[in-house]
Design a protein around this motif. Structure first.
Motif, PDB file in Angstrom:
ATOM      1  N   ALA A 131       0.844  -1.188   0.000  1.00 47.68           N
ATOM      2  CA  ALA A 131       0.000   0.000   0.000  1.00 47.68           C
ATOM      3  C   ALA A 131       0.883   1.242   0.000  1.00 47.68           C
ATOM      4  O   ALA A 131       1.839   1.329   0.786  1.00 47.68           O
ATOM      5  N   PRO A 132       0.608   2.210  -0.836  1.00 46.55           N
ATOM      6  CA  PRO A 132       1.394   3.445  -0.820  1.00 46.55           C
ATOM      7  C   PRO A 132       1.087   4.256   0.431  1.00 46.55           C
ATOM      8  O   PRO A 132       0.036   4.067   1.063  1.00 46.55           O
ATOM      9  N   PRO A 133       1.946   5.167   0.800  1.00 47.52           N
ATOM     10  CA  PRO A 133       1.651   6.033   1.946  1.00 47.52           C
ATOM     11  C   PRO A 133       0.381   6.842   1.710  1.00 47.52           C
ATOM     12  O   PRO A 133       0.055   7.205   0.566  1.00 47.52           O
ATOM     13  N   ALA A 134      -0.335   7.131   2.793  1.00 45.67           N
ATOM     14  CA  ALA A 134      -1.566   7.907   2.674  1.00 45.67           C
ATOM     15  C   ALA A 134      -1.315   9.256   2.013  1.00 45.67           C
ATOM     16  O   ALA A 134      -2.145   9.737   1.223  1.00 45.67           O
ATOM     17  N   ALA A 135      -0.186   9.875   2.306  1.00 45.35           N
ATOM     18  CA  ALA A 135       0.126  11.175   1.712  1.00 45.35           C
ATOM     19  C   ALA A 135       0.286  11.072   0.194  1.00 45.35           C
ATOM     20  O   ALA A 135      -0.068  11.999  -0.541  1.00 45.35           O
ATOM     21  N   THR A 136       0.818   9.940  -0.267  1.00 45.10           N
ATOM     22  CA  THR A 136       0.974   9.725  -1.708  1.00 45.10           C
ATOM     23  C   THR A 136      -0.389   9.590  -2.375  1.00 45.10           C
ATOM     24  O   THR A 136      -0.641  10.160  -3.442  1.00 45.10           O
ATOM     25  N   VAL A 137      -1.268   8.838  -1.747  1.00 42.75           N
ATOM     26  CA  VAL A 137      -2.620   8.686  -2.286  1.00 42.75           C
ATOM     27  C   VAL A 137      -3.302  10.047  -2.367  1.00 42.75           C
ATOM     28  O   VAL A 137      -3.892  10.412  -3.394  1.00 42.75           O
ATOM     29  N   ALA A 138      -3.207  10.817  -1.293  1.00 45.03           N
ATOM     30  CA  ALA A 138      -3.851  12.124  -1.263  1.00 45.03           C
ATOM     31  C   ALA A 138      -3.273  13.062  -2.318  1.00 45.03           C
ATOM     32  O   ALA A 138      -4.018  13.808  -2.985  1.00 45.03           O
ATOM     33  N   ALA A 139      -1.958  13.044  -2.494  1.00 44.30           N
ATOM     34  CA  ALA A 139      -1.319  13.930  -3.461  1.00 44.30           C
ATOM     35  C   ALA A 139      -1.722  13.573  -4.891  1.00 44.30           C
ATOM     36  O   ALA A 139      -1.997  14.457  -5.713  1.00 44.30           O
ATOM     37  N   LEU A 140      -1.761  12.296  -5.199  1.00 44.32           N
ATOM     38  CA  LEU A 140      -2.170  11.875  -6.537  1.00 44.32           C
ATOM     39  C   LEU A 140      -3.621  12.251  -6.802  1.00 44.32           C
ATOM     40  O   LEU A 140      -3.961  12.764  -7.884  1.00 44.32           O
ATOM     41  N   ARG A 141      -4.485  12.015  -5.833  1.00 39.83           N
ATOM     42  CA  ARG A 141      -5.894  12.338  -6.023  1.00 39.83           C
ATOM     43  C   ARG A 141      -6.090  13.850  -6.165  1.00 39.83           C
ATOM     44  O   ARG A 141      -6.917  14.315  -6.949  1.00 39.83           O
ATOM     45  N   ALA A 142      -5.315  14.629  -5.430  1.00 40.05           N
ATOM     46  CA  ALA A 142      -5.391  16.082  -5.546  1.00 40.05           C
ATOM     47  C   ALA A 142      -4.957  16.554  -6.933  1.00 40.05           C
ATOM     48  O   ALA A 142      -5.421  17.599  -7.420  1.00 40.05           O
ATOM     49  N   ALA A 143      -4.087  15.766  -7.560  1.00 42.95           N
ATOM     50  CA  ALA A 143      -3.625  16.093  -8.916  1.00 42.95           C
ATOM     51  C   ALA A 143      -4.603  15.611  -9.986  1.00 42.95           C
ATOM     52  O   ALA A 143      -4.351  15.798 -11.181  1.00 42.95           O
ATOM     53  N   GLY A 144      -5.696  14.956  -9.568  1.00 44.81           N
ATOM     54  CA  GLY A 144      -6.693  14.482 -10.511  1.00 44.81           C
ATOM     55  C   GLY A 144      -6.503  13.056 -10.969  1.00 44.81           C
ATOM     56  O   GLY A 144      -7.144  12.612 -11.930  1.00 44.81           O
ATOM     57  N   THR A 145      -5.640  12.319 -10.280  1.00 44.10           N
ATOM     58  CA  THR A 145      -5.343  10.933 -10.642  1.00 44.10           C
ATOM     59  C   THR A 145      -6.128   9.975  -9.758  1.00 44.10           C
ATOM     60  O   THR A 145      -6.091  10.086  -8.529  1.00 44.10           O
ATOM     61  N   ALA A 146      -6.821   9.028 -10.379  1.00 46.01           N
ATOM     62  CA  ALA A 146      -7.482   7.969  -9.619  1.00 46.01           C
ATOM     63  C   ALA A 146      -6.430   6.963  -9.177  1.00 46.01           C
ATOM     64  O   ALA A 146      -5.499   6.635  -9.933  1.00 46.01           O
ATOM     65  N   VAL A 147      -6.564   6.443  -7.956  1.00 46.02           N
ATOM     66  CA  VAL A 147      -5.564   5.556  -7.369  1.00 46.02           C
ATOM     67  C   VAL A 147      -6.154   4.171  -7.142  1.00 46.02           C
ATOM     68  O   VAL A 147      -7.250   4.032  -6.579  1.00 46.02           O
ATOM     69  N   VAL A 148      -5.412   3.157  -7.587  1.00 50.89           N
ATOM     70  CA  VAL A 148      -5.795   1.753  -7.442  1.00 50.89           C
ATOM     71  C   VAL A 148      -4.685   1.038  -6.685  1.00 50.89           C
ATOM     72  O   VAL A 148      -3.501   1.313  -6.908  1.00 50.89           O
ATOM     73  N   CYS A 149      -5.052   0.132  -5.793  1.00 52.21           N
ATOM     74  CA  CYS A 149      -4.051  -0.664  -5.069  1.00 52.21           C
ATOM     75  C   CYS A 149      -4.334  -2.141  -5.279  1.00 52.21           C
ATOM     76  O   CYS A 149      -5.493  -2.582  -5.157  1.00 52.21           O
ATOM     77  N   THR A 150      -3.304  -2.912  -5.593  1.00 51.87           N
ATOM     78  CA  THR A 150      -3.433  -4.359  -5.740  1.00 51.87           C
ATOM     79  C   THR A 150      -3.439  -5.018  -4.371  1.00 51.87           C
ATOM     80  O   THR A 150      -2.575  -4.736  -3.533  1.00 51.87           O
ATOM     81  N   VAL A 151      -4.409  -5.910  -4.155  1.00 57.16           N
ATOM     82  CA  VAL A 151      -4.519  -6.625  -2.880  1.00 57.16           C
ATOM     83  C   VAL A 151      -4.742  -8.104  -3.142  1.00 57.16           C
ATOM     84  O   VAL A 151      -5.282  -8.489  -4.179  1.00 57.16           O
ATOM     85  N   THR A 152      -4.336  -8.923  -2.175  1.00 59.36           N
ATOM     86  CA  THR A 152      -4.483 -10.377  -2.330  1.00 59.36           C
ATOM     87  C   THR A 152      -5.215 -11.028  -1.168  1.00 59.36           C
ATOM     88  O   THR A 152      -5.394 -12.246  -1.170  1.00 59.36           O
ATOM     89  N   THR A 153      -5.607 -10.231  -0.174  1.00 54.21           N
ATOM     90  CA  THR A 153      -6.348 -10.747   0.987  1.00 54.21           C
ATOM     91  C   THR A 153      -7.350  -9.692   1.436  1.00 54.21           C
ATOM     92  O   THR A 153      -7.182  -8.491   1.144  1.00 54.21           O
ATOM     93  N   PRO A 154      -8.374 -10.095   2.190  1.00 52.82           N
ATOM     94  CA  PRO A 154      -9.289  -9.099   2.747  1.00 52.82           C
ATOM     95  C   PRO A 154      -8.597  -8.098   3.666  1.00 52.82           C
ATOM     96  O   PRO A 154      -8.956  -6.913   3.681  1.00 52.82           O
ATOM     97  N   ASP A 155      -7.612  -8.554   4.438  1.00 52.90           N
ATOM     98  CA  ASP A 155      -6.908  -7.638   5.334  1.00 52.90           C
ATOM     99  C   ASP A 155      -6.174  -6.561   4.538  1.00 52.90           C
ATOM    100  O   ASP A 155      -6.217  -5.376   4.895  1.00 52.90           O
ATOM    101  N   GLU A 156      -5.500  -6.950   3.464  1.00 59.13           N
ATOM    102  CA  GLU A 156      -4.833  -5.964   2.611  1.00 59.13           C
ATOM    103  C   GLU A 156      -5.851  -5.007   2.006  1.00 59.13           C
ATOM    104  O   GLU A 156      -5.602  -3.801   1.884  1.00 59.13           O
ATOM    105  N   ALA A 157      -7.013  -5.539   1.616  1.00 58.34           N
ATOM    106  CA  ALA A 157      -8.058  -4.699   1.034  1.00 58.34           C
ATOM    107  C   ALA A 157      -8.530  -3.647   2.032  1.00 58.34           C
ATOM    108  O   ALA A 157      -8.730  -2.472   1.680  1.00 58.34           O
TER     109      ALA A 157
END
Length: 352
Positions: A131-157
């Motif tokens: 998972a990327p840092p929360a600040a990275t997610v926020a910065a990308l979204r603020a720039a207009g980029t949708a963010v997707v994260c790959t997960v393999t378990t419910p806990d990761e999700a």
């Protein structure tokens, strides 16, 4: 901001690092109505910038994505990696190459790549291996980029959803290539994709991209029907033989019908669990390979390069999912449209 539900065709071309995911492949899928991903993994920031620019030339304002590897802490004890290096000495002699010393500072250019994607935003950025840092997610979204994260378990999700990502790519054990799990030393979860989707749905209502062994229209229809939050199906192996893909000649030949019969999960090539066609190297070194990405990846890179140059598939990392026998040489756009026609046919005739 881009949303998965906006796709004309709910098919995602997986971000296959190492060469296959060319701008031409991405563009062909995008022009057909799906979502294509460039793979930032293993590229320099300069090479990534060039591929982003080329993709924009080909797709115009249409959405596409870039996938980035999240660096993880390296093992404290390098002993297992060094012992594996010694064990690979026979392979080095076979191919006439020298194995490198481990580079413990390898982050796959994490910070420069993020800086590039923030300075010159793309419609979608996805993350694999953590998972990327929360600040990275926020910065990308603020720039207009949708963010997707790959997960393999419910806990990761649950962890990824808590960061505010826009969607999750739920990767089942049937997937070809590297598992995107957060813990590189853990054995990968073996929950089949259909059940994994249901379990992830229980912990988050974020839109899901289903990935893992999908190769036919019926496969796509099945995951779209599995739960209401599945917004798209992701395919990788299905595109490897497309003319637009940057798949090497020996790799293409290995994917042809009858060349290799089965797949297995191994750490032998990279130190991370990954599914590939069963060849000589996989069979010989899976038991000995330690957890140690990207250090093991560094060790085997010259071996894989020499094997590719010799046209020898037995020494290559032939990443492939469980549906590899369905791969074809169709142009990527035609393949995307055909698979969706088949999926629509199933969805329109099979009772819910």
């Amino acid at each position: 901001m881009f949303e998965l539900r906006e796709l004309d065709i709910p098919i995602v071309q997986a971000p296959m690092a190492g060469g296959p995911a060319t701008p031409e492949l991405v563009a062909a899928v995008v022009r057909a109505g799906g979502l294509g991903f460039l793979a930032a993994g293993y590229l320099t920031p300069e090479a990534l910038a060039d591929r982003v620019a080329r993709t924009r030339e080909l797709v115009g304002a249409a959405p596409f994505g870039v996938n980035v590897f999240v660096p993880r802490p390296l093992p404290d004890d390098l002993g297992p990696v060094l012992r594996y290096r010694a064990e690979l000495a026979a392979e080095a002699a076979r191919y006439g190459v020298t194995l490198p010393e481990p580079d413990v500072h390898d982050t796959d250019h994490w910070e420069p790549k993020l800086a590039l994607l923030l300075a010159d935003p793309v419609p979608v950025v996805s993350f694999t291996f953590g998972a990327p840092p929360a600040a990275t997610v926020a910065a990308l979204r603020a720039a207009g980029t949708a963010v997707v994260c790959t997960v393999t378990t419910p806990d990761e999700a649950a962890q990824a959803a808590a960061l505010g990502v826009d969607a999750l790519c739920v990767q089942g054990p049937e997937a070809g290539g590297h598992r995107g799990g957060f813990d590189p030393e853990a054995d990968p979860d073996d929950t089949p994709l259909p059940l994994l989707l249901e379990r992830v749905r229980e912990v988050t209502d974020r839109p899901l991209i289903a990935a893992g062994g999908l190769a036919t229209g019926a496969d796509i229809a099945a995951v779209l029907r599995r739960c209401d939050t599945v917004a798209a199906a992701q395919l990788g192996t299905a595109y490897l033989r497309a003319p637009e893909a940057g798949t090497g000649a020996a790799y293409r030949a290995a994917l042809a019908p009858g060349a290799f019969a089965s797949t297995a999960v191994t750490r032998a090539f990279s130190g991370r669990p990954a599914r590939g066609l069963r060849n000589r190297f996989l069979n010989a070194y899976t038991a000995a390979a330690p957890a140690g990405y990207p250090l093991v990846h560094q060790l085997t890179r010259p071996l894989r390069a020499a094997s590719a140059a010799a046209g020898d598939p037995e020494g290559l990392s032939l990443w492939a999912g469980t549906g590899h026998r369905y791969s074809t040489e169709e142009p990527a756009g035609e393949l995307t449209r055909r698979l969706w026609r088949e999926a629509e046919g199933v969805l329109s005739t099979t009772p819910v």
